[in-house]
Write an enzyme that holds these catalytic residues in place. Structure first.
Site, PDB file in Angstrom:
ATOM      1  N   ASP A 291      -1.159   2.297   4.729  1.00 19.16           N
ATOM      2  CA  ASP A 291      -0.560   1.586   3.497  1.00 19.16           C
ATOM      3  C   ASP A 291       1.055   2.023   3.268  1.00 19.16           C
ATOM      4  O   ASP A 291       1.493   2.999   3.952  1.00 19.16           O
ATOM      5  CB  ASP A 291      -1.254   1.968   2.313  1.00 19.16           C
ATOM      6  CG  ASP A 291      -0.775   1.220   0.891  1.00 19.16           C
ATOM      7  OD1 ASP A 291      -0.977   0.045   0.953  1.00 19.16           O
ATOM      8  OD2 ASP A 291      -0.221   1.973   0.103  1.00 19.16           O
TER       9      ASP A 291
ATOM     10  N   HIS B 200       0.846   3.295  -7.849  1.00 19.35           N
ATOM     11  CA  HIS B 200       0.522   3.024  -6.269  1.00 19.35           C
ATOM     12  C   HIS B 200       1.074   4.349  -5.601  1.00 19.35           C
ATOM     13  O   HIS B 200       2.260   4.528  -6.075  1.00 19.35           O
ATOM     14  CB  HIS B 200       1.189   1.879  -5.854  1.00 19.35           C
ATOM     15  CG  HIS B 200       0.172   0.460  -6.463  1.00 19.35           C
ATOM     16  ND1 HIS B 200       0.116  -0.352  -5.579  1.00 19.35           N
ATOM     17  CD2 HIS B 200      -0.066   0.371  -7.636  1.00 19.35           C
ATOM     18  CE1 HIS B 200      -0.718  -1.394  -6.294  1.00 19.35           C
ATOM     19  NE2 HIS B 200      -0.970  -1.019  -7.558  1.00 19.35           N
TER      20      HIS B 200
ATOM     21  N   GLU C 142       4.657   1.768   0.803  1.00 16.47           N
ATOM     22  CA  GLU C 142       5.295   1.088  -0.650  1.00 16.47           C
ATOM     23  C   GLU C 142       6.602   0.628  -0.155  1.00 16.47           C
ATOM     24  O   GLU C 142       7.315   1.283   0.732  1.00 16.47           O
ATOM     25  CB  GLU C 142       5.301   2.475  -1.665  1.00 16.47           C
ATOM     26  CG  GLU C 142       3.934   2.896  -1.889  1.00 16.47           C
ATOM     27  CD  GLU C 142       3.328   1.756  -2.816  1.00 16.47           C
ATOM     28  OE1 GLU C 142       3.716   0.989  -3.379  1.00 16.47           O
ATOM     29  OE2 GLU C 142       1.819   2.168  -2.691  1.00 16.47           O
TER      30      GLU C 142
ATOM     31  N   HIS D 182       5.359   1.510  -8.188  1.00 15.48           N
ATOM     32  CA  HIS D 182       5.135   3.270  -7.323  1.00 15.48           C
ATOM     33  C   HIS D 182       5.758   4.416  -7.876  1.00 15.48           C
ATOM     34  O   HIS D 182       5.025   5.509  -7.512  1.00 15.48           O
ATOM     35  CB  HIS D 182       5.794   2.773  -5.746  1.00 15.48           C
ATOM     36  CG  HIS D 182       6.897   2.487  -5.672  1.00 15.48           C
ATOM     37  ND1 HIS D 182       8.192   3.065  -6.300  1.00 15.48           N
ATOM     38  CD2 HIS D 182       7.872   1.297  -5.193  1.00 15.48           C
ATOM     39  CE1 HIS D 182       9.311   2.380  -6.169  1.00 15.48           C
ATOM     40  NE2 HIS D 182       8.810   1.204  -5.347  1.00 15.48           N
TER      41      HIS D 182
ATOM     42  N   ASP E 298      -3.590   5.462  -1.598  1.00 13.22           N
ATOM     43  CA  ASP E 298      -4.152   4.135  -1.589  1.00 13.22           C
ATOM     44  C   ASP E 298      -4.789   4.099  -0.166  1.00 13.22           C
ATOM     45  O   ASP E 298      -5.866   3.531   0.029  1.00 13.22           O
ATOM     46  CB  ASP E 298      -3.140   3.183  -1.742  1.00 13.22           C
ATOM     47  CG  ASP E 298      -2.656   2.938  -2.947  1.00 13.22           C
ATOM     48  OD1 ASP E 298      -2.988   3.784  -3.956  1.00 13.22           O
ATOM     49  OD2 ASP E 298      -1.690   2.170  -3.338  1.00 13.22           O
TER      50      ASP E 298
END
Length: 237
Positions: free
Chosen positions: A7, A152, A9, A57, A157
């Site tokens: 994942d 997030h 960001e 985030h 995640d």
């Protein structure tokens, strides 16, 4: 095959528009089990995050100022992902950002480093047509505890997605159960072979068969006639 749940960001939504990756989280699975051999990077994107991205985030621009740039971790990340199946939720988004970062370094695209990319969002849409299939929605549906996810975060995640993926792909053909002996030093595992047992077969009655057919009709309607149960149970020609 070795699997990596990944994942990212980012500073915003557009890799082509100049947005950059600020965090990467990777969780390793071998034989569908977590190994603990994970990777986590915070990155200096050389630009500020959009205000809307900051709300998602919560990673401040100031926090990222002294973090390494993508160029400093690119080889380590690609070596880690080499030859693995990469599992991503909404893969098109993350892969586009990884491709752009690699392009800026004159390197080939992300997919050239890994065996394949699996998109759990596409899987979920096929399994649950017409339903919400965000990571949070899947956690709720599949019983994965996401109570710690207030913002997030790439590593968190990825860890949640690993649990979601295991639940999404849990088949009914596993007839072996691992029993962990916690009292024995070293953790001896006993394999119980259920194929040695004679199981009683209970056939559905008329009411249950009718209810089953009604569910299949609803699935037919939702999937456009692509209900896997009907396909799998069709007689061989």
């Amino acid at each position: 095959m070795r699997q990596i749940v990944l994942d990212t960001e980012t500073t915003g939504l557009s890799a082509e528009g100049g947005d950059r990756i600020i965090e990467i989280g990777c969780v390793e699975l071998v034989a569908r089990k977590l190994t603990g051999n994970n990777k986590h990077f915070y990155l200096n994107p050389e630009r500020d995050s959009h205000e809307d991205a900051l709300k998602v985030h919560g990673i401040s621009n100031e926090f990222l100022r002294d973090k390494p740039k993508f160029a400093a971790i690119a080889d380590e990340l690609m070596d880690y992902c080499a030859g693995a199946e990469i599992i991503i939720h909404n893969a098109a988004f993350d892969v586009a950002f990884l491709n752009k970062e690699l392009e800026l370094l004159g390197k080939p695209g992300f997919r050239t480093f890994c065996a394949q990319v699996t998109d759990t969002l596409a899987m979920a849409k096929e399994m649950y047509p017409g339903k919400r299939n965000s990571l949070d929605a899947l956690c709720d549906r599949l019983g994965v505890d996401n109570s710690s996810r207030t913002l997030h975060g790439a590593l968190l995640d990825a860890e949640l997605l690993a649990d979601v993926y295991i639940n999404l792909t849990r088949g009914q053909d596993a007839l072996l159960i691992d029993i962990q002996d916690n009292d024995t030093m070293g953790g001896i595992v006993t394999r119980v072979d259920l194929t040695q047992f004679t199981l009683q077969v209970l056939l559905a009655n008329d009411q249950e068969t009718s209810a089953h057919e009604e569910v299949l009709k609803q699935l037919d309607k939702a999937s456009g006639g692509k209900t896997l149960w009907r396909i799998q149970t069709q007689p061989m020609a």
